[in-house]
Design a protein around this motif. Structure first.
Motif: not given
Length: 125
Positions: A63-75
């Motif tokens: 969630t929050y900033s971790d979600a943002f970071i991991h969305v980018l690295t996941n895609i």
């Protein structure tokens, strides 16, 4: 399957989802919003969270900033350098995320809704 849950009524969130779809190289990545049937059947995962949510393989939830970071690295692997943001303490990253989220409707204003193309629709649950 990896699932991004976002606020479908937020223009900034929708712009981020368009960016995600445009840059996505992960065929197991799916997107849904907080008003979807999928979310309602899985909402016990994180009740009362005011953040985008990333669920990885139904086990790991960000969630929050971790979600943002991991969305980018996941895609897309080209975003792996974004992981360096994790050097900053989570409380700082999350406070910045929450500040932007608080004013998101003032930052991005748009009067029309986006309709996903056929190729974009395959990412939505």
């Amino acid at each position: 399957m990896n699932v991004l849950i976002f606020d479908g009524e937020c223009n900034m969130c929708s712009a981020f989802v368009r960016f995600v779809i445009k840059n996505n190289k992960n065929r197991d990545f799916r997107i849904t919003d907080f008003n979807s049937d999928w979310y309602y059947t899985h909402s016990e995962l994180l009740p009362n969270v005011d953040s985008m949510i990333l669920i990885i393989n139904e086990r790991k939830i960000y969630t929050y900033s971790d979600a943002f970071i991991h969305v980018l690295t996941n895609i897309n692997k080209k975003f792996y350098p974004v992981l360096t943001l994790k050097i900053l303490p989570r409380i700082i990253r999350d406070n910045v995320y929450k500040l932007i989220a608080k004013y998101r409707k003032r930052i991005v204003r748009k009067k029309t809704c986006d309709i996903p193309t056929r190729s974009q629709q395959e990412y939505f649950l």
